[in-house]
Design a protein around this motif. Structure first.
Motif, mmCIF file in Angstrom:
data_model
loop_
_atom_site.group_PDB
_atom_site.id
_atom_site.type_symbol
_atom_site.label_atom_id
_atom_site.label_comp_id
_atom_site.label_asym_id
_atom_site.label_seq_id
_atom_site.Cartn_x
_atom_site.Cartn_y
_atom_site.Cartn_z
ATOM 1 N N LEU A 236 50.558 70.297 54.929
ATOM 2 C CA LEU A 236 49.445 69.850 54.100
ATOM 3 C C LEU A 236 49.382 70.602 52.776
ATOM 4 O O LEU A 236 49.030 70.029 51.743
ATOM 5 C CB LEU A 236 48.130 69.995 54.871
ATOM 6 N N VAL A 237 49.742 71.869 52.801
ATOM 7 C CA VAL A 237 49.779 72.647 51.559
ATOM 8 C C VAL A 237 50.859 72.098 50.630
ATOM 9 O O VAL A 237 50.658 71.962 49.417
ATOM 10 C CB VAL A 237 50.010 74.141 51.847
ATOM 11 N N LYS A 238 52.014 71.765 51.180
ATOM 12 C CA LYS A 238 53.086 71.191 50.366
ATOM 13 C C LYS A 238 52.649 69.877 49.716
ATOM 14 O O LYS A 238 53.100 69.528 48.628
ATOM 15 C CB LYS A 238 54.337 70.981 51.218
ATOM 16 N N ALA A 239 51.751 69.164 50.394
ATOM 17 C CA ALA A 239 51.241 67.907 49.839
ATOM 18 C C ALA A 239 50.227 68.149 48.726
ATOM 19 O O ALA A 239 49.990 67.266 47.900
ATOM 20 C CB ALA A 239 50.600 67.077 50.942
ATOM 21 N N GLY A 240 49.599 69.343 48.733
ATOM 22 C CA GLY A 240 48.634 69.664 47.689
ATOM 23 C C GLY A 240 47.274 70.130 48.167
ATOM 24 O O GLY A 240 46.428 70.513 47.369
ATOM 25 N N PHE A 241 47.040 70.115 49.481
ATOM 26 C CA PHE A 241 45.765 70.599 50.012
ATOM 27 C C PHE A 241 45.702 72.122 49.928
ATOM 28 O O PHE A 241 46.708 72.813 50.123
ATOM 29 C CB PHE A 241 45.589 70.161 51.461
ATOM 30 N N CYS A 242 44.501 72.633 49.660
ATOM 31 C CA CYS A 242 44.328 74.092 49.550
ATOM 32 C C CYS A 242 43.145 74.624 50.361
ATOM 33 O O CYS A 242 43.155 75.796 50.753
ATOM 34 C CB CYS A 242 44.124 74.490 48.091
ATOM 35 N N LYS A 243 42.139 73.804 50.588
ATOM 36 C CA LYS A 243 40.930 74.236 51.285
ATOM 37 C C LYS A 243 40.876 73.593 52.666
ATOM 38 O O LYS A 243 40.763 72.360 52.790
ATOM 39 C CB LYS A 243 39.694 73.836 50.476
ATOM 40 N N PHE A 244 40.950 74.418 53.707
ATOM 41 C CA PHE A 244 41.010 73.923 55.081
ATOM 42 C C PHE A 244 39.772 74.370 55.849
ATOM 43 O O PHE A 244 39.572 75.559 56.088
ATOM 44 C CB PHE A 244 42.281 74.426 55.759
ATOM 45 N N TYR A 245 38.950 73.398 56.234
ATOM 46 C CA TYR A 245 37.685 73.666 56.918
ATOM 47 C C TYR A 245 37.828 73.224 58.367
ATOM 48 O O TYR A 245 37.797 72.033 58.672
ATOM 49 C CB TYR A 245 36.564 72.909 56.223
ATOM 50 N N PHE A 246 38.006 74.185 59.253
ATOM 51 C CA PHE A 246 38.198 73.890 60.668
ATOM 52 C C PHE A 246 36.848 73.778 61.368
ATOM 53 O O PHE A 246 36.091 74.749 61.436
ATOM 54 C CB PHE A 246 39.022 74.995 61.332
ATOM 55 N N ILE A 247 36.546 72.599 61.888
ATOM 56 C CA ILE A 247 35.345 72.422 62.705
ATOM 57 C C ILE A 247 35.779 72.598 64.155
ATOM 58 O O ILE A 247 36.526 71.789 64.708
ATOM 59 C CB ILE A 247 34.689 71.057 62.447
ATOM 60 N N ASN A 248 35.314 73.679 64.753
ATOM 61 C CA ASN A 248 35.814 74.134 66.039
ATOM 62 C C ASN A 248 34.797 73.902 67.157
ATOM 63 O O ASN A 248 33.608 74.126 66.983
ATOM 64 C CB ASN A 248 36.143 75.635 65.937
ATOM 65 N N GLY A 249 35.316 73.475 68.308
ATOM 66 C CA GLY A 249 34.461 73.234 69.464
ATOM 67 C C GLY A 249 34.684 74.173 70.626
ATOM 68 O O GLY A 249 34.069 73.993 71.679
ATOM 69 N N HIS A 250 35.529 75.195 70.450
ATOM 70 C CA HIS A 250 35.887 76.070 71.581
ATOM 71 C C HIS A 250 35.894 77.536 71.159
ATOM 72 O O HIS A 250 36.659 77.932 70.269
ATOM 73 C CB HIS A 250 37.268 75.670 72.100
ATOM 74 N N GLY A 251 35.035 78.322 71.796
ATOM 75 C CA GLY A 251 34.947 79.737 71.460
ATOM 76 C C GLY A 251 36.250 80.484 71.641
ATOM 77 O O GLY A 251 36.550 81.428 70.898
ATOM 78 N N GLY A 252 37.042 80.071 72.607
ATOM 79 C CA GLY A 252 38.314 80.741 72.875
ATOM 80 C C GLY A 252 39.347 80.560 71.775
ATOM 81 O O GLY A 252 40.375 81.241 71.772
ATOM 82 N N ASN A 253 39.085 79.646 70.834
ATOM 83 C CA ASN A 253 40.017 79.431 69.720
ATOM 84 C C ASN A 253 39.815 80.418 68.576
ATOM 85 O O ASN A 253 40.709 80.583 67.735
ATOM 86 C CB ASN A 253 39.843 78.020 69.137
ATOM 87 N N ILE A 254 38.645 81.020 68.492
ATOM 88 C CA ILE A 254 38.246 81.722 67.274
ATOM 89 C C ILE A 254 39.205 82.854 66.899
ATOM 90 O O ILE A 254 39.687 82.928 65.759
ATOM 91 C CB ILE A 254 36.802 82.248 67.401
ATOM 92 N N ALA A 255 39.491 83.748 67.836
ATOM 93 C CA ALA A 255 40.345 84.891 67.523
ATOM 94 C C ALA A 255 41.742 84.446 67.111
ATOM 95 O O ALA A 255 42.314 84.955 66.139
ATOM 96 C CB ALA A 255 40.419 85.832 68.730
ATOM 97 N N THR A 256 42.295 83.476 67.831
ATOM 98 C CA THR A 256 43.640 83.005 67.517
ATOM 99 C C THR A 256 43.668 82.264 66.189
ATOM 100 O O THR A 256 44.632 82.382 65.419
ATOM 101 C CB THR A 256 44.171 82.104 68.646
ATOM 102 N N LEU A 257 42.625 81.501 65.891
ATOM 103 C CA LEU A 257 42.562 80.813 64.605
ATOM 104 C C LEU A 257 42.583 81.808 63.449
ATOM 105 O O LEU A 257 43.312 81.625 62.466
ATOM 106 C CB LEU A 257 41.286 79.969 64.518
#
Length: 248
Positions: A96-117
């Motif tokens: 996505l960065v190669k395409a031109g995106f720069c701002k990534f807003y992750f809407i997360n539904g799982h607490g166990g993802n936070i540290a790894t994200l």
């Protein structure tokens, strides 16, 4: 605007006016006797789609499998290892960065993802810099957890008090009931439930929390509650995305 229902020309046109993208991420894991295994991904996807409509932002395909190794003693759970999830996020964002995106807003539904994200974000920043992409220094990632929205948290405490718990909660079950009313599960659950928040191995987790709940009473959930949580989360995260988009 959903990425997977768009053409490449539409994405190219979008990038002329915005470099932001919303990424829903959840998990595929047990959610107690009445919770759908896809709860975390279902909630993140529905909220992200609505936030995309409100903010006119493009929404990426949902990452349905997250870091849920501690739930794998329950049938149906699918998990990535943290190292695998980091690589997945890095590859996902690099395209996505190669395409031109720069701002990534992750809407997360799982607490166990936070540290790894958060670890994945750091890995990605370093990797993009090593690639010497022209826009590498402009890339920013943020994780927004719908269940931690101030008004969502407040309402959950008002409706459920201490019976909200910390996993297979009535708030998340209520949201899935609103989104999928034909998939509501009715099961009698024991009033006795472990209220600890200790998480170690998968086997230990099932020993501590035999039916998958952590201090919660999901039978308190209703679709009407779910609609309230949905509206509150969409409002707060829409504002959050726009603020992130405008920030330096």
């Amino acid at each position: 605007m959903l990425l997977h229902l768009s053409t490449w020309q539409e994405v190219e046109e979008y990038l002329q006016r915005s470099r932001g993208i919303i990424v829903p991420i959840g998990s595929t894991e047990q959610h107690g006797p009445t919770g759908l295994i896809g709860t975390d991904a279902i909630c993140a996807e529905a909220i992200a789609s609505a936030v995309g409509e409100v903010t006119q932002a493009i929404v990426a395909p949902t990452i349905n499998v997250g870091m849920a190794l501690h739930h794998t003693a329950f049938p149906g759970t699918i998990s990535l290892r943290p190292s695998t999830m980091i690589q997945l996020i890095k590859d996902y964002l690099t395209c996505l960065v190669k395409a031109g995106f720069c701002k990534f807003y992750f809407i997360n539904g799982h607490g166990g993802n936070i540290a790894t994200l958060k670890a994945a974000f750091s890995e990605t920043y370093a990797y993009l810099a090593d690639l010497q992409l022209h826009n590498a220094s402009q890339v920013q990632c943020q994780v927004a957890n719908w269940f931690m929205c101030a008004d969502v948290y407040k309402l959950a405490k008002e409706l459920y008090g201490s019976e909200e718990g910390s996993h297979a909660t009535p708030s998340e079950v209520a949201l899935t009931q609103y989104i999928y009313p034909d998939s509501i599960k009715q099961v009698i659950v024991s009033a006795e439930v472990n209220k600890e928040r200790k998480i170690y191995s998968a086997t230990d987790f099932r020993d501590r929390y035999p039916d998958g709940r952590m201090g919660s009473n999901p039978n308190l959930a209703t679709p009407e509650h779910g609609k309230q949580f949905y509206d509150l989360a969409v409002k707060e995260l829409s504002n959050g995305y726009l603020e992130f988009l405008d920030s330096q």
